[in-house]
Design a protein around this motif. Structure first.
Motif, PDB file in Angstrom:
ATOM      1  N   ALA A 198     -10.019  -9.143 -37.785  1.00  0.00           N
ATOM      2  CA  ALA A 198      -9.224 -10.359 -37.748  1.00  0.00           C
ATOM      3  C   ALA A 198      -9.431 -11.043 -36.405  1.00  0.00           C
ATOM      4  N   ALA A 199      -9.721 -12.320 -36.473  1.00  0.00           N
ATOM      5  CA  ALA A 199      -9.891 -13.111 -35.257  1.00  0.00           C
ATOM      6  C   ALA A 199      -8.604 -13.873 -34.982  1.00  0.00           C
ATOM      7  N   THR A 200      -8.229 -13.952 -33.700  1.00  0.00           N
ATOM      8  CA  THR A 200      -7.020 -14.701 -33.362  1.00  0.00           C
ATOM      9  C   THR A 200      -7.342 -16.113 -32.919  1.00  0.00           C
ATOM     10  N   THR A 201      -8.549 -16.332 -32.401  1.00  0.00           N
ATOM     11  CA  THR A 201      -8.976 -17.675 -32.029  1.00  0.00           C
ATOM     12  C   THR A 201     -10.428 -17.870 -32.440  1.00  0.00           C
ATOM     13  N   PHE A 202     -10.796 -19.120 -32.682  1.00  0.00           N
ATOM     14  CA  PHE A 202     -12.160 -19.486 -33.025  1.00  0.00           C
ATOM     15  C   PHE A 202     -12.781 -20.215 -31.850  1.00  0.00           C
ATOM     16  N   ASP A 203     -14.067 -20.023 -31.645  1.00  0.00           N
ATOM     17  CA  ASP A 203     -14.815 -20.894 -30.760  1.00  0.00           C
ATOM     18  C   ASP A 203     -15.785 -21.678 -31.644  1.00  0.00           C
ATOM     19  N   LEU A 204     -16.554 -22.569 -31.052  1.00  0.00           N
ATOM     20  CA  LEU A 204     -17.437 -23.415 -31.857  1.00  0.00           C
ATOM     21  C   LEU A 204     -18.483 -22.609 -32.607  1.00  0.00           C
ATOM     22  N   ASP A 205     -18.999 -21.546 -31.993  1.00  0.00           N
ATOM     23  CA  ASP A 205     -19.966 -20.693 -32.695  1.00  0.00           C
ATOM     24  C   ASP A 205     -19.318 -20.018 -33.896  1.00  0.00           C
ATOM     25  N   GLY A 206     -18.104 -19.542 -33.718  1.00  0.00           N
ATOM     26  CA  GLY A 206     -17.380 -18.912 -34.819  1.00  0.00           C
ATOM     27  C   GLY A 206     -17.105 -19.879 -35.954  1.00  0.00           C
ATOM     28  N   VAL A 207     -16.754 -21.094 -35.614  1.00  0.00           N
ATOM     29  CA  VAL A 207     -16.500 -22.121 -36.630  1.00  0.00           C
ATOM     30  C   VAL A 207     -17.785 -22.430 -37.391  1.00  0.00           C
ATOM     31  N   ARG A 208     -18.901 -22.508 -36.664  1.00  0.00           N
ATOM     32  CA  ARG A 208     -20.186 -22.798 -37.304  1.00  0.00           C
ATOM     33  C   ARG A 208     -20.548 -21.696 -38.295  1.00  0.00           C
ATOM     34  N   VAL A 209     -20.404 -20.445 -37.877  1.00  0.00           N
ATOM     35  CA  VAL A 209     -20.720 -19.309 -38.749  1.00  0.00           C
ATOM     36  C   VAL A 209     -19.776 -19.283 -39.949  1.00  0.00           C
ATOM     37  N   LEU A 210     -18.497 -19.520 -39.721  1.00  0.00           N
ATOM     38  CA  LEU A 210     -17.518 -19.535 -40.804  1.00  0.00           C
ATOM     39  C   LEU A 210     -17.844 -20.639 -41.808  1.00  0.00           C
ATOM     40  N   SER A 211     -18.227 -21.795 -41.319  1.00  0.00           N
ATOM     41  CA  SER A 211     -18.601 -22.906 -42.188  1.00  0.00           C
ATOM     42  C   SER A 211     -19.834 -22.561 -43.019  1.00  0.00           C
ATOM     43  N   GLN A 212     -20.827 -21.953 -42.385  1.00  0.00           N
ATOM     44  CA  GLN A 212     -22.035 -21.544 -43.104  1.00  0.00           C
ATOM     45  C   GLN A 212     -21.706 -20.491 -44.161  1.00  0.00           C
ATOM     46  N   LEU A 213     -20.831 -19.549 -43.816  1.00  0.00           N
ATOM     47  CA  LEU A 213     -20.423 -18.522 -44.761  1.00  0.00           C
ATOM     48  C   LEU A 213     -19.725 -19.143 -45.963  1.00  0.00           C
ATOM     49  N   ALA A 214     -18.825 -20.083 -45.714  1.00  0.00           N
ATOM     50  CA  ALA A 214     -18.108 -20.743 -46.799  1.00  0.00           C
ATOM     51  C   ALA A 214     -19.083 -21.449 -47.735  1.00  0.00           C
ATOM     52  N   THR A 215     -20.056 -22.150 -47.169  1.00  0.00           N
ATOM     53  CA  THR A 215     -21.042 -22.861 -47.975  1.00  0.00           C
ATOM     54  C   THR A 215     -21.881 -21.889 -48.807  1.00  0.00           C
ATOM     55  N   GLU A 216     -22.321 -20.813 -48.175  1.00  0.00           N
ATOM     56  CA  GLU A 216     -23.131 -19.814 -48.884  1.00  0.00           C
ATOM     57  C   GLU A 216     -22.339 -19.157 -50.008  1.00  0.00           C
ATOM     58  N   LEU A 217     -21.095 -18.797 -49.733  1.00  0.00           N
ATOM     59  CA  LEU A 217     -20.272 -18.168 -50.764  1.00  0.00           C
ATOM     60  C   LEU A 217     -20.008 -19.122 -51.919  1.00  0.00           C
ATOM     61  N   GLN A 218     -19.732 -20.394 -51.601  1.00  0.00           N
ATOM     62  CA  GLN A 218     -19.475 -21.379 -52.648  1.00  0.00           C
ATOM     63  C   GLN A 218     -20.691 -21.555 -53.542  1.00  0.00           C
ATOM     64  N   SER A 219     -21.890 -21.498 -52.960  1.00  0.00           N
ATOM     65  CA  SER A 219     -23.109 -21.641 -53.759  1.00  0.00           C
ATOM     66  C   SER A 219     -23.281 -20.480 -54.733  1.00  0.00           C
ATOM     67  N   LYS A 220     -22.608 -19.362 -54.462  1.00  0.00           N
ATOM     68  CA  LYS A 220     -22.661 -18.183 -55.323  1.00  0.00           C
ATOM     69  C   LYS A 220     -21.430 -18.065 -56.213  1.00  0.00           C
ATOM     70  N   GLY A 221     -20.574 -19.087 -56.170  1.00  0.00           N
ATOM     71  CA  GLY A 221     -19.377 -19.087 -56.997  1.00  0.00           C
ATOM     72  C   GLY A 221     -18.249 -18.231 -56.457  1.00  0.00           C
TER      73      GLY A 221
END
Length: 76
Positions: free
Chosen positions: A1-24
């Motif tokens: 569990a992360a308590t704060t995000f930095d820009l790198d973390g946000v970028r990775v999280l965004s990429q993960l969300a996109t990848e997961l969505q593409s897989k349903g």
């Protein structure tokens, strides 16, 4: 569990969300906090994740995930 995000973390999280969505697969986040939520909003990551996939509690996220799983997939 992360308590704060930095820009790198946000970028990775965004990429993960996109990848997961593409897989349903939906990504649900809980207990994000106002500062992190604002960072997600400012960077556009909130649009990638989906504002309706952000929840105040883990219980709320699980309930939403359960309801989402029970809904029939759209054929449109």
């Amino acid at each position: 569990a992360a308590t704060t995000f930095d820009l790198d973390g946000v970028r990775v999280l965004s990429q993960l969300a996109t990848e997961l969505q593409s897989k349903g697969v939906n990504l649900f986040l809980a207990k994000v906090g106002t500062d992190n939520l604002e960072l997600l909003r400012k960077t556009g990551a909130l649009d990638e994740i989906g504002a309706d996939n952000i929840h105040r509690t883990v219980r709320g996220a699980v309930a939403h995930a359960t309801r989402s799983k029970e809904l029939p997939k759209s054929t449109a």
